[in-house]
Design a protein around this motif. Structure first.
Motif, PDB file in Angstrom:
ATOM      1  N   SER A 224      19.411  16.792 102.804  1.00  0.00           N
ATOM      2  CA  SER A 224      19.306  16.454 104.231  1.00  0.00           C
ATOM      3  C   SER A 224      18.151  15.498 104.499  1.00  0.00           C
ATOM      4  O   SER A 224      18.275  14.604 105.341  1.00  0.00           O
ATOM      5  CB  SER A 224      19.202  17.710 105.098  1.00  0.00           C
ATOM      6  OG  SER A 224      18.068  18.458 104.741  1.00  0.00           O
ATOM      7  N   ARG A 225      17.042  15.645 103.796  1.00  0.00           N
ATOM      8  CA  ARG A 225      15.926  14.702 103.987  1.00  0.00           C
ATOM      9  C   ARG A 225      16.284  13.316 103.448  1.00  0.00           C
ATOM     10  O   ARG A 225      15.910  12.308 104.026  1.00  0.00           O
ATOM     11  CB  ARG A 225      14.657  15.228 103.349  1.00  0.00           C
ATOM     12  CG  ARG A 225      14.050  16.371 104.134  1.00  0.00           C
ATOM     13  CD  ARG A 225      12.739  16.797 103.550  1.00  0.00           C
ATOM     14  NE  ARG A 225      12.225  17.925 104.288  1.00  0.00           N
ATOM     15  CZ  ARG A 225      11.176  17.866 105.090  1.00  0.00           C
ATOM     16  NH1 ARG A 225      10.529  16.742 105.242  1.00  0.00           N
ATOM     17  NH2 ARG A 225      10.777  18.930 105.737  1.00  0.00           N
ATOM     18  N   ALA A 226      17.010  13.285 102.334  1.00  0.00           N
ATOM     19  CA  ALA A 226      17.454  11.999 101.785  1.00  0.00           C
ATOM     20  C   ALA A 226      18.405  11.308 102.765  1.00  0.00           C
ATOM     21  O   ALA A 226      18.288  10.107 103.027  1.00  0.00           O
ATOM     22  CB  ALA A 226      18.123  12.202 100.425  1.00  0.00           C
ATOM     23  N   GLU A 227      19.340  12.062 103.342  1.00  0.00           N
ATOM     24  CA  GLU A 227      20.263  11.487 104.337  1.00  0.00           C
ATOM     25  C   GLU A 227      19.492  10.986 105.547  1.00  0.00           C
ATOM     26  O   GLU A 227      19.763   9.884 106.052  1.00  0.00           O
ATOM     27  CB  GLU A 227      21.318  12.522 104.744  1.00  0.00           C
ATOM     28  CG  GLU A 227      22.200  12.121 105.909  1.00  0.00           C
ATOM     29  CD  GLU A 227      23.102  10.916 105.671  1.00  0.00           C
ATOM     30  OE1 GLU A 227      23.670  10.411 106.661  1.00  0.00           O
ATOM     31  OE2 GLU A 227      23.253  10.458 104.519  1.00  0.00           O
ATOM     32  N   SER A 228      18.513  11.744 106.014  1.00  0.00           N
ATOM     33  CA  SER A 228      17.692  11.310 107.159  1.00  0.00           C
ATOM     34  C   SER A 228      16.932  10.031 106.831  1.00  0.00           C
ATOM     35  O   SER A 228      16.833   9.127 107.667  1.00  0.00           O
ATOM     36  CB  SER A 228      16.694  12.401 107.553  1.00  0.00           C
ATOM     37  OG  SER A 228      17.363  13.518 108.055  1.00  0.00           O
ATOM     38  N   PHE A 229      16.407   9.948 105.614  1.00  0.00           N
ATOM     39  CA  PHE A 229      15.706   8.736 105.196  1.00  0.00           C
ATOM     40  C   PHE A 229      16.645   7.537 105.262  1.00  0.00           C
ATOM     41  O   PHE A 229      16.295   6.491 105.813  1.00  0.00           O
ATOM     42  CB  PHE A 229      15.158   8.911 103.772  1.00  0.00           C
ATOM     43  CG  PHE A 229      14.464   7.687 103.254  1.00  0.00           C
ATOM     44  CD1 PHE A 229      13.108   7.502 103.454  1.00  0.00           C
ATOM     45  CD2 PHE A 229      15.169   6.719 102.557  1.00  0.00           C
ATOM     46  CE1 PHE A 229      12.472   6.364 102.981  1.00  0.00           C
ATOM     47  CE2 PHE A 229      14.543   5.579 102.084  1.00  0.00           C
ATOM     48  CZ  PHE A 229      13.187   5.402 102.299  1.00  0.00           C
ATOM     49  N   CYS A 230      17.843   7.696 104.687  1.00  0.00           N
ATOM     50  CA  CYS A 230      18.816   6.589 104.707  1.00  0.00           C
ATOM     51  C   CYS A 230      19.157   6.188 106.132  1.00  0.00           C
ATOM     52  O   CYS A 230      19.209   4.990 106.448  1.00  0.00           O
ATOM     53  CB  CYS A 230      20.088   6.992 103.957  1.00  0.00           C
ATOM     54  SG  CYS A 230      19.893   7.253 102.177  1.00  0.00           S
ATOM     55  N   ARG A 231      19.377   7.155 107.002  1.00  0.00           N
ATOM     56  CA  ARG A 231      19.752   6.865 108.400  1.00  0.00           C
ATOM     57  C   ARG A 231      18.674   6.050 109.115  1.00  0.00           C
ATOM     58  O   ARG A 231      18.973   5.226 109.966  1.00  0.00           O
ATOM     59  CB  ARG A 231      20.002   8.161 109.175  1.00  0.00           C
ATOM     60  CG  ARG A 231      21.151   9.014 108.678  1.00  0.00           C
ATOM     61  CD  ARG A 231      22.521   8.502 109.048  1.00  0.00           C
ATOM     62  NE  ARG A 231      22.725   8.191 110.418  1.00  0.00           N
ATOM     63  CZ  ARG A 231      23.241   8.996 111.332  1.00  0.00           C
ATOM     64  NH1 ARG A 231      23.583  10.213 111.013  1.00  0.00           N
ATOM     65  NH2 ARG A 231      23.429   8.578 112.559  1.00  0.00           N
ATOM     66  N   ARG A 232      17.410   6.286 108.774  1.00  0.00           N
ATOM     67  CA  ARG A 232      16.317   5.530 109.399  1.00  0.00           C
ATOM     68  C   ARG A 232      16.308   4.064 108.975  1.00  0.00           C
ATOM     69  O   ARG A 232      15.657   3.238 109.605  1.00  0.00           O
ATOM     70  CB  ARG A 232      14.967   6.178 109.085  1.00  0.00           C
ATOM     71  CG  ARG A 232      14.721   7.438 109.896  1.00  0.00           C
ATOM     72  CD  ARG A 232      13.276   7.890 109.796  1.00  0.00           C
ATOM     73  NE  ARG A 232      12.874   8.231 108.451  1.00  0.00           N
ATOM     74  CZ  ARG A 232      12.937   9.445 107.909  1.00  0.00           C
ATOM     75  NH1 ARG A 232      13.396  10.454 108.616  1.00  0.00           N
ATOM     76  NH2 ARG A 232      12.533   9.658 106.676  1.00  0.00           N
TER      77      ARG A 232
END
Length: 162
Positions: free
Chosen positions: A48-56
């Motif tokens: 989930s943190r990796a996905e959030s990073f990508c979304r940013r």
């Protein structure tokens, strides 16, 4: 070499990515592919943190989705070359997060970018966890994926959509 000949050669070199159908507007350090641009990040984060990073990184950027054997090969080549150069004695024997996940209260797998799950390359049968996330297997040269606990920390690949 005459200036005219040099300009023609430069024109051919600049046209080559377009002829292969690649994007020429990827950010520095990202690799153009048929499905968008791919960026490898060696930091170990939960899914989930990796996905959030990508979304940013942009409105159409998510953990990487894979829709064909050709896309998987491109992704595997990126990871093999990126991780091979990481050398310097550190342990790079890790799987890599992609955008495939099975959310809570869901029976099916989904890509984080919302695209359909039509292509599969499971290392073995999908794990029976209620919530699971998929990671490319380093043991298969990143040609298969396996279900993992989403809280595990792994490097990841972001993909900006086309």
């Amino acid at each position: 070499m005459s200036p005219t000949w040099a300009l023609r050669l430069l024109g051919c070199v600049m046209l080559l990515p377009a002829l292969r159908g690649e994007l020429d507007d990827c950010a520095p350090g990202w690799v153009p592919t048929r499905g968008g641009c791919l960026g490898y990040f060696p930091w170990e984060l939960s899914w989930s943190r990796a996905e959030s990073f990508c979304r940013r990184l942009g409105a159409r950027t998510h953990l990487a989705s894979v829709h064909s054997a050709a896309e998987l090969r491109e992704l595997g080549e990126l990871l093999s070359s990126s991780r091979g150069s990481a050398g310097s004695g550190e342990d790079v024997d890790d799987d890599v997060w992609i955008g495939l996940h099975r959310p809570l209260r869901s029976r099916g797998w989904q890509w984080s970018d919302g695209t359909a799950v039509a292509y599969r390359s499971w290392h073995r049968a999908a794990v029976p966890r209620r919530r699971a996330c998929a990671a490319l297997q380093d043991s298969s040269d990143f040609m298969t994926w396996d279900g993992k606990s989403c809280s595990d920390r792994k490097p990841f690949v972001c993909k900006t959509g086309s």
